[in-house]
Enzyme design. Structure first.
Site, PDB file in Angstrom:
ATOM      1  CD  GLU A  53      41.974  67.768 121.005  1.00 22.33           C
ATOM      2  OE1 GLU A  53      43.115  68.239 120.824  1.00 22.33           O
ATOM      3  OE2 GLU A  53      41.648  66.640 120.620  1.00 22.33           O
ATOM      4  CE  LYS A  89      42.146  61.014 111.735  1.00 25.59           C
ATOM      5  NZ  LYS A  89      42.049  62.009 112.808  1.00 25.59           N
TER       6      LYS A  89
HETATM    7  N1  PSU Z   1      43.928  62.552 116.422  1.00 25.95           N
HETATM    8  C1  PSU Z   1      42.985  63.146 115.668  1.00 25.95           C
HETATM    9  N2  PSU Z   1      42.864  64.504 115.681  1.00 25.95           N
HETATM   10  C2  PSU Z   1      43.657  65.281 116.483  1.00 25.95           C
HETATM   11  C3  PSU Z   1      44.643  64.631 117.304  1.00 25.95           C
HETATM   12  C4  PSU Z   1      44.728  63.292 117.241  1.00 25.95           C
HETATM   13  O1  PSU Z   1      42.265  62.481 114.958  1.00 25.95           O
HETATM   14  O2  PSU Z   1      43.517  66.515 116.479  1.00 25.95           O
HETATM   15  C5  PSU Z   1      45.485  65.471 118.218  1.00 25.95           C
HETATM   16  C6  PSU Z   1      44.908  65.463 119.638  1.00 25.95           C
HETATM   17  O3  PSU Z   1      45.140  66.734 120.210  1.00 25.95           O
HETATM   18  C7  PSU Z   1      45.767  64.424 120.336  1.00 25.95           C
HETATM   19  C8  PSU Z   1      47.094  64.661 119.679  1.00 25.95           C
HETATM   20  O4  PSU Z   1      45.827  64.581 121.738  1.00 25.95           O
HETATM   21  O5  PSU Z   1      46.796  64.903 118.315  1.00 25.95           O
HETATM   22  C9  PSU Z   1      48.014  63.471 119.849  1.00 25.95           C
HETATM   23  O6  PSU Z   1      49.288  63.824 119.433  1.00 25.95           O
HETATM   24  P1  PSU Z   1      50.506  62.816 119.713  1.00 25.95           P
HETATM   25  O7  PSU Z   1      50.215  61.608 118.869  1.00 25.95           O
HETATM   26  O8  PSU Z   1      51.712  63.576 119.253  1.00 25.95           O
HETATM   27  O9  PSU Z   1      50.496  62.550 121.168  1.00 25.95           O
END
Ligand code: PSU
Ligand code: MN
Length: 306
Positions: free
Chosen positions: A28, A163
């Site tokens: 990603e 996390k």
């Molecule tokens: N968690 C991490 N590192 C990240 C992300 C999440 O430890 O880089 C990023 C990923 O791209 C994930 C996104 O898909 O954040 C999720 O965002 P949201 O919670 O806004 O859906």
């Protein structure tokens, strides 16, 4: 009405590997632009590609470049997204049509990377952390679109667990409801990203990449849509002290609340704030667990295409 060719660009190397049934691993780009600071983000993304190659698979880092859904961006494009950082649009499922139609650049989240990987025929995707049910979601309704995608899109995702910016228990409940099996790689306990333990159980423990590939192959052959979530614990030597990181996360969540941070900004804000509070030690752990997931992703892809 479907007219993918207008929008989808697949790097020749990736296209060829997919056509020949060779292992490919999707990666990603939101982790590059929004997950880590420059220049560590670019360095990490390039190393991840290298690790995938060393382990016998073709890397396909995914992003939206000038409105094109691009599967297999170049090192120059990785550098560009990394430098631009938060100024790049973070693209989850809802954002794809607008960013694409307007010819914009976009960094793909787990959800969007899965969608584009599937369009290109890529089955395995390795990353660091996924989005999930946020703490306090019972009032904020903040649940990542990543979870819906895991339910709907048939691309296996390797991560290091979730996390604890998320509510791990609620995230597991949501995945169960949505029919997504959670696999622990060589562990029965859900890893919590920075730490190997969380106190929560995974659905299945599997000890080899072949066992994981076998279960996913069966899922595909049965036509059961959706992902399998493989959770790979951070290597012991890089794992962090649980009390220390939990306090940093709690502080970051409090700061976000005080600042009124909402919606798509929440996760990037928390990631950045945790890195600041821990003065970079969490970043090093983050980088190492991504490398570890790249190795496992390549191994699963290799087994899947044996
Ligand atoms: N968690 C991490 N590192 C990240 C992300 C999440 O430890 O880089 C990023 C990923 O791209 C994930 C996104 O898909 O954040 C999720 O965002 P949201 O919670 O806004 O859906
Ligand atoms: Mn959210």
């Amino acid at each position: 009405m479907k007219n993918l060719e207008k929008y989808l660009v697949v790097a020749p190397e990736v296209q060829q590997a997919v056509a020949q049934g060779k292992p490919v691993v999707a990666l990603e780009s939101t982790i590059i632009s929004h997950g880590m600071p420059y220049p560590k983000n670019v360095e990490t993304a390039l190393n991840v590609e290298k690790i995938i190659r060393e382990n016998g698979a073709v890397p396909a880092t995914i992003a939206i470049i000038g409105g094109k859904l691009t599967v297999g961006i170049t090192p120059e494009q990785i550098d560009y997204l990394g430098k631009k950082g938060l100024a790049v649009t973070k693209v989850s499922r809802r954002d794809i049509p607008v960013v694409c139609a307007q010819g914009m650049d976009g960094a793909t989240t787990v959800a969007t990377t899965m969608i584009l990987a599937e369009m290109a025929g890529v089955k395995i995707f390795a990353t660091g952390g996924i989005g999930g049910v946020h703490r306090g979601a019972e009032t904020t309704m903040d649940i990542s679109a990543d979870l819906e995608e895991l339910s709907n899109t048939s691309v296996l995702v390797v991560c290091a667990g979730a996390k604890s910016i998320l509510d791990l228990g609620l995230t597991l409940e949501y995945l169960e409801t949505k029919g997504v099996p959670v696999i622990g790689y060589q562990t029965a306990e859900l890893p919590a990203f920075y730490t190997r333990e969380s106190g929560f159980k995974v659905d299945y423990r599997m000890d080899t990449p072949g066992e994981i590939a076998g279960a996913f192959r069966t899922k595909l052959e049965l036509g059961l849509k959706g992902s399998m979530l493989v959770t790979n614990p951070i290597p012991e030597q890089y794992s962090m002290d649980r009390a220390y990181i939990d306090k940093a996360i709690a502080d970051a969540i409090r700061h976000a609340g005080e600042l009124g941070i909402k919606g798509k900004e929440t996760t990037p804000y928390l990631l950045d704030e945790i890195q600041k509070i821990t003065s970079g030690t969490s970043l090093e752990a983050n980088i190492q667990l991504v490398y570890n997931n790249a190795r496992l992703g390549a191994a699963i892809a290799t087994e899947l295409f044996k």
